[in-house]
Design a protein around this motif. Structure first.
Motif, PDB file in Angstrom:
ATOM      1  N   ILE A  11      -6.780   2.610   4.445  1.00  0.00           N
ATOM      2  CA  ILE A  11      -7.256   1.355   3.872  1.00  0.00           C
ATOM      3  C   ILE A  11      -7.170   0.212   4.879  1.00  0.00           C
ATOM      4  N   ALA A  12      -7.766  -0.903   4.493  1.00  0.00           N
ATOM      5  CA  ALA A  12      -7.723  -2.075   5.360  1.00  0.00           C
ATOM      6  C   ALA A  12      -6.319  -2.658   5.395  1.00  0.00           C
ATOM      7  N   ILE A  13      -5.992  -3.281   6.497  1.00  0.00           N
ATOM      8  CA  ILE A  13      -4.667  -3.887   6.640  1.00  0.00           C
ATOM      9  C   ILE A  13      -4.713  -5.299   6.081  1.00  0.00           C
ATOM     10  N   PRO A  14      -3.780  -5.656   5.181  1.00  0.00           N
ATOM     11  CA  PRO A  14      -3.795  -7.022   4.647  1.00  0.00           C
ATOM     12  C   PRO A  14      -3.572  -8.052   5.755  1.00  0.00           C
ATOM     13  N   ARG A  16      -2.022 -11.271   7.677  1.00  0.00           N
ATOM     14  CA  ARG A  16      -0.635 -11.689   7.818  1.00  0.00           C
ATOM     15  C   ARG A  16      -0.286 -12.880   6.922  1.00  0.00           C
ATOM     16  N   THR A  19       1.700 -12.159   3.907  1.00  0.00           N
ATOM     17  CA  THR A  19       2.912 -11.371   4.057  1.00  0.00           C
ATOM     18  C   THR A  19       4.104 -11.849   3.232  1.00  0.00           C
ATOM     19  N   LEU A  22       3.576 -10.671  -0.218  1.00  0.00           N
ATOM     20  CA  LEU A  22       2.836  -9.411  -0.279  1.00  0.00           C
ATOM     21  C   LEU A  22       3.288  -8.608  -1.506  1.00  0.00           C
ATOM     22  N   GLY A  23       2.367  -8.296  -2.387  1.00  0.00           N
ATOM     23  CA  GLY A  23       2.675  -7.465  -3.556  1.00  0.00           C
ATOM     24  C   GLY A  23       3.291  -8.211  -4.728  1.00  0.00           C
ATOM     25  N   PRO A 118       3.658  -1.460   0.169  1.00  0.00           N
ATOM     26  CA  PRO A 118       3.426  -2.712   0.886  1.00  0.00           C
ATOM     27  C   PRO A 118       3.779  -3.929   0.029  1.00  0.00           C
ATOM     28  N   VAL A 119       5.039  -4.206  -0.014  1.00  0.00           N
ATOM     29  CA  VAL A 119       5.549  -5.343  -0.790  1.00  0.00           C
ATOM     30  C   VAL A 119       6.682  -5.959   0.024  1.00  0.00           C
TER      31      VAL A 119
END
Lengths: 266, 316
Positions: A11-14, A16, A19, A22-23, A118-119
């Protein structure tokens, strides 16, 4: 287990910029769902509504039980709706309901599991705090006050001052906010639920004891915020120091909780 | 080939315990990489550091090029299965997968993917039951599904089959094989048979230190390519001596004798294996021996593993 393959293109990287939180949304949604599906919200609601109705009807109980000659309590519906909220019952219910927010998850291993997604750690504690405040605010403050208004209207034959009660309701969320923040912040570092509860009750009980010998403590302590809310909502004089103490405490709890939680290993 | 996981001098020290020392490892993208080691070797610690659940004392690591950090950004590339997976008991299996999937950017195929994953790991029938009713094996399967649901570039599996019954173990190993090329599978285990069956690469860890890392075939060959196992019938007391005198042979010993069949282990100089095999065939013809087998010795991973660990302990 040999069924159709599922495409697993990475998947695509969130970006920054997201951050720090995130989540967050997903944690918040999960936490709110856990409150509602578990018995937590129900228990808080029943206890809080019971206490609110009890204190709203206190003048009737006094009239029925007090010795003759005792001055009667006010029959003002607004006064009686707000009567029970200056004590420590909301704080105690908030402490008991949220003392295991982090420690229980840590014990059962789901905190570590959530953190493999990814949290950010900040989102975990912020999501827990926000969901607990939302649910507790609704079932522990807003609904009981609304029920009190209805009960008072019937019992005293007049509608309470809704502007005052409304102002009080909004401001009163600062009370559970502080005690939930204490439980979340302490939970980031203390692993045992009993230890977290002990610290919570110390925070609740120590300022009044200190305040007995050093009155300024009563003024600056964030645990005095209920009195500040009551005075502010009803147009009485309230010390700004209490509000400052509350804001500073909340800031310290947020920063301290984040710093401690960032250092945790699972 | 690009690396899905790279670690450089990764070190983890707990109070009084050196769990991991200078781990430098490159895991090729798309591989099924077995991370082998005895209990307490540091495998789980390494996986936890990669997942961001523990902080390295020193060194660095990247997942699909993203540095591993507490902030959690690298976990967008990662699926993780703990040794003893735990989930929220009030969520159903489907909700558990949805919860994990929602940490990633949303896509229109999410629900469809969740359904397919439940089928793929064999718990579709239980997908709408609370996970508190799941057995250990079902939790393990759900754990694999949740590791995959975010379509990660890398999945880290900590002892994925150790708690499973033989059927469950077989299914999970099959699934891991299916994933080859689809994603990178980095898994820890102490079950050597499984590594040999499904892994194209293997790293061996002992007392927190990397003992060896290589493609599985290369690792096995490195222990066998200078050794031949020769089985003949009709051998005499002179056969061993005759084998020793062949060009390219450095040693020959009688390993066993069973009835008329004698087994010799013949060590050759580097790269002379094929020539020595031809010379042995000629010797058999010239001396009237019946050549039953004349092949490079094959060792299983267990033997290689034990030899490597033994060598390391002797060196220490």
């Amino acid at each position: 287990m040999t069924g159709e393959s599922v495409a697993l293109d990475p998947i695509a990287i969130p970006t920054r910029s997201r951050t720090p939180f995130l989540g967050f949304r997903n944690v918040f949604r999960k936490e709110a769902m856990e409150w509602l599906r578990g018995r937590g919200a129900l228990v808080v609601g029943i206890v809080s509504i019971g206490l609110a109705v009890f204190t709203t009807l206190l003048p009737f109980l006094q009239a029925a039980t007090a010795p003759a000659g005792t001055p009667p309590l006010s029959r003002d519906p607004t006064v009686n709706v707000l009567l029970g909220w200056n004590g420590q019952s909301t704080a105690i219910v908030a402490l008991l309901a949220t003392m295991g927010l982090i420690s229980t998850e840590r014990d059962r291993g789901t905190l570590a599991w959530s953190l493999t997604n990814p949290v950010s750690p900040t989102s975990i504690i912020a999501g827990k705090f926000a969901a607990a405040l939302l649910v507790f605010g609704a079932v522990g403050v807003v609904v009981p006050l609304a029920v009190s208004v209805v009960v008072a209207a019937f019992a005293y034959g007049a509608l309470p001052d809704l502007a005052v009660v409304g102002r009080f309701t909004v401001l009163y969320l600062m009370v559970p906010a502080f005690f939930i923040a204490v439980m979340v912040a302490v939970g980031t570092g203390v692993k045992a639920t009993a230890g977290i509860a002990a610290i919570g009750f110390l925070v609740l009980l120590a300022p009044p004891l200190l305040g007995a010998v050093l009155p300024v403590v009563n003024e600056i302590s964030p645990t005095s915020i209920a009195r500040w809310v009551s005075a502010t909502a009803t147009g009485q004089a309230a010390s700004t120091l209490t509000l400052v103490g509350w804001v500073l405490s909340m800031t310290a709890l947020a920063i301290g909780g984040k710093l401690v939680f960032d250092r945790q290993e699972f | 080939m690009t690396n899905a996981i790279s670690t450089r001098a990764l070190t983890k020290h707990y109070e009084g315990v050196q769990a991991l020392t200078d781990l430098t490892l490159d895991v090729p993208a798309g591989s099924v990489y077995g991370f082998l080691g005895p209990n307490g070797a540091g495998k789980t610690t390494a996986l936890k550091v990669l997942a961001g659940l523990a902080r390295a004392t020193s060194g660095s690591a990247t997942i699909n090029g993203i540095p591993v950090s507490a902030a959690g950004l690298h976990r967008s590339q990662l699926g993780y299965l703990a040794q003893d997976p735990r989930f929220y008991g009030w969520m159903t299996g489907r909700e558990t997968l949805r919860y994990v999937a929602r940490f990633r950017p949303s896509d229109s195929e999410r629900e469809q993917r969740i359904t397919k994953l439940l089928e793929r790991v064999g718990i579709a029938d239980a997908g709408d039951r609370p996970t508190s009713t799941y057995s250990g094996g079902m939790r393990q399967r759900l754990g694999i599904a949740q590791a995959l649901v975010g379509r990660p570039a890398v999945i880290l599996l900590d002892e994925p089959v150790s708690a499973l019954d033989p059927i469950g173990r077989k299914h999970v190993l099959e699934l891991m094989q299916e994933l080859k090329g689809e994603t990178t599978v980095f898994y820890s285990t102490h079950i050597l048979d499984d590594v040999q069956r499904v892994s194209d690469h293997v790293a061996i860890l002992d007392h927190g230190r990397l003992v060896k890392a290589a493609p599985t075939e290369v690792l096995l060959a490195s222990f066998t390519h200078n050794m031949l196992r020769v089985v003949v019938a009709g051998a005499t007391s002179e056969t061993e001596g005759a084998l020793r005198t062949l060009p390219g042979v450095t040693a020959a010993t009688l390993a066993s004798r069973e009835g008329d069949a004698s087994t010799y282990e013949v060590t050759t100089v580097e790269g002379a294996g094929a020539d020595v095999q031809r010379a042995i065939t000629r010797l058999a013809v010239d001396t009237g021996l019946t050549l039953i087998s004349n092949a490079a010795e094959t060792l299983d991973l267990e033997t290689v593993f034990l030899r490597l660990i033994d060598q390391k302990e002797v060196a220490a």
